[in-house]
Design an enzyme around this catalytic site. Sequence first.
Site, PDB file in Angstrom:
ATOM      1  CG  ASP A 124      42.873  34.742  44.745  1.00  0.00           C
ATOM      2  OD1 ASP A 124      42.131  34.917  44.442  1.00  0.00           O
ATOM      3  OD2 ASP A 124      43.877  34.611  44.222  1.00  0.00           O
ATOM      4  CG  ASP A 143      39.000  32.885  43.248  1.00  0.00           C
ATOM      5  OD1 ASP A 143      38.301  32.917  42.261  1.00  0.00           O
ATOM      6  OD2 ASP A 143      39.689  32.676  43.534  1.00  0.00           O
TER       7      ASP A 143
END
Length: 166
Positions: A124, A143
């Site tokens: 991330d 995401d």
Amino acid sequence: MNKHPKPNALIWLLLSVVVIGLDQWSKAWVLASLPEYTAIPVIEGFWNWYRTYNTGAAFSFLADAGGWQLWFFTVLAVGISSLLGFWLSRTARGDWRQALPYALVIGGALGNVIDRQIHGHVIDFIQWYYWPGKEWPAFNIADCAVVGGAIGIALFGLFDGKKKAA
């Protein structure tokens, strides 16, 4: 009587491939360019690059579960992607309100599966503030595709359902 639309929406899987490509390219850039756990402001107080890792799911759900979650989330993502792919095969190619969100979810889910299988976690790197001094948990392009696709499935399903009921 043939119940499969011709031509079907499987061509939309090309969008899934684009999402996977952008996701993996961005994560390769992150691994090569960003230090771990260090906020790099893009827009001060609003948006940072922030390299971190997630062994769980959204909001680090099950991140500390001991390792079994890697396979759980992999099987879940592959299963959901397979189901959505099956639904694409039964969707008319021109029905973008159904095909687009399915393709986004498939691409995002499989992008994160690649991370889990190669790295043992998801990379991330996008961090936004939702309140001064309060950061949203870091996320990535995969995401964004999953969330955007899920919102599309819900919204278009709701509106199509109202239209069919009327």
